[in-house]
Scaffold this motif. Structure first.
Motif, PDB file in Angstrom:
ATOM      1  N   ILE A  13       8.914   6.451   1.629  1.00 36.50           N
ATOM      2  CA  ILE A  13       9.830   7.588   1.496  1.00 36.50           C
ATOM      3  C   ILE A  13      10.955   7.131   0.559  1.00 36.50           C
ATOM      4  O   ILE A  13      11.919   6.485   0.996  1.00 36.50           O
ATOM      5  N   PRO A  14      10.848   7.425  -0.742  1.00 34.59           N
ATOM      6  CA  PRO A  14      11.803   6.888  -1.721  1.00 34.59           C
ATOM      7  C   PRO A  14      13.261   7.252  -1.439  1.00 34.59           C
ATOM      8  O   PRO A  14      14.149   6.419  -1.621  1.00 34.59           O
TER       9      PRO A  14
ATOM     10  N   VAL B 106       9.506   2.423   4.362  1.00 35.35           N
ATOM     11  CA  VAL B 106       8.067   2.537   4.545  1.00 35.35           C
ATOM     12  C   VAL B 106       7.885   2.896   6.017  1.00 35.35           C
ATOM     13  O   VAL B 106       8.158   2.077   6.894  1.00 35.35           O
ATOM     14  N   VAL B 107       7.497   4.142   6.263  1.00 36.12           N
ATOM     15  CA  VAL B 107       7.289   4.617   7.633  1.00 36.12           C
ATOM     16  C   VAL B 107       5.858   4.273   8.024  1.00 36.12           C
ATOM     17  O   VAL B 107       4.923   4.497   7.263  1.00 36.12           O
ATOM     18  N   VAL B 108       5.712   3.707   9.223  1.00 38.30           N
ATOM     19  CA  VAL B 108       4.423   3.178   9.672  1.00 38.30           C
ATOM     20  C   VAL B 108       4.054   3.754  11.032  1.00 38.30           C
ATOM     21  O   VAL B 108       4.920   3.976  11.881  1.00 38.30           O
TER      22      VAL B 108
ATOM     23  N   GLY C  63       0.820  -1.214   0.000  1.00 36.51           N
ATOM     24  CA  GLY C  63       0.000   0.000   0.000  1.00 36.51           C
ATOM     25  C   GLY C  63       0.847   1.254   0.000  1.00 36.51           C
ATOM     26  O   GLY C  63       0.547   2.216  -0.706  1.00 36.51           O
ATOM     27  N   ALA C  64       1.920   1.237   0.778  1.00 38.28           N
ATOM     28  CA  ALA C  64       2.809   2.397   0.842  1.00 38.28           C
ATOM     29  C   ALA C  64       3.446   2.681  -0.517  1.00 38.28           C
ATOM     30  O   ALA C  64       3.569   3.838  -0.918  1.00 38.28           O
ATOM     31  N   LEU C  65       3.828   1.637  -1.218  1.00 36.29           N
ATOM     32  CA  LEU C  65       4.458   1.802  -2.537  1.00 36.29           C
ATOM     33  C   LEU C  65       3.487   2.343  -3.585  1.00 36.29           C
ATOM     34  O   LEU C  65       3.905   2.849  -4.614  1.00 36.29           O
ATOM     35  N   LYS C  66       2.188   2.262  -3.298  1.00 33.67           N
ATOM     36  CA  LYS C  66       1.166   2.788  -4.205  1.00 33.67           C
ATOM     37  C   LYS C  66       0.705   4.183  -3.776  1.00 33.67           C
ATOM     38  O   LYS C  66      -0.312   4.667  -4.246  1.00 33.67           O
ATOM     39  N   GLY C  67       1.418   4.796  -2.837  1.00 27.73           N
ATOM     40  CA  GLY C  67       1.075   6.148  -2.408  1.00 27.73           C
ATOM     41  C   GLY C  67       0.647   6.239  -0.952  1.00 27.73           C
ATOM     42  O   GLY C  67       0.446   7.319  -0.430  1.00 27.73           O
TER      43      GLY C  67
END
Length: 148
Positions: free
Chosen positions: A115-116, A121-123, A85-89
């Motif tokens: 955060i590229p 992926v910050v959670v 989900g993070a990689l999709k925005g």
């Protein structure tokens, strides 16, 4: 070589220093009425091995390898869902997890954002019992104001 000309300072050193500052800042941040909200991040290498980039409440996990396919007690593969989900925005996952300071396993909702520049992926997340308590508090305030 990936370095800044004439200084002997490598870009990777600057990036590592910046990452450490970000980790220190996010690890010390807490939010919410009782300051129970916190952050952690996943990262991965070119071979798709996943690690904790950092974990605010469990710093011993920093840099530790993690199996993103390991499900919760209900079979939810939540880590993979959060990362995808993070990689999709940005994306959410609902799962069951032991609440800190308790022996209870409680449903939790978490949100991940990629955060590229850091490959993180910050959670962050919230336990449902806390959400219900917050909603009840707001509901009581509204009811009281309406009554007045």
């Amino acid at each position: 070589l990936n370095w800044i000309i004439g200084t002997g300072i490598y870009n990777s050193d600057i990036k590592d220093n910046l990452k450490n500052k970000i980790i220190n800042t996010l690890s010390n941040m807490r939010y919410g009425k009782n300051k129970s909200g916190y952050f952690f991040a996943y990262t991965w290498d070119k071979n798709k091995n996943y690690y904790f980039a950092f974990h605010s409440t469990k710093p011993y996990l920093n840099g530790k390898k993690i199996n993103i396919l390991k499900p919760d007690i209900k079979g939810n593969i939540f880590r993979k869902k959060l990362i995808e989900g993070a990689l999709k925005g940005g994306g959410y996952a609902i799962y069951y997890y032991k609440k800190p300071g308790s022996d209870k396993i409680i449903p939790k909702i978490s949100y991940g954002k990629y955060i590229p520049s850091l490959n993180w992926v910050v959670v962050t997340g919230k336990y449902f019992d806390d959400i219900k308590r917050n909603v009840a508090t707001v509901n009581n305030k509204i009811t009281s104001q309406i009554s007045n």
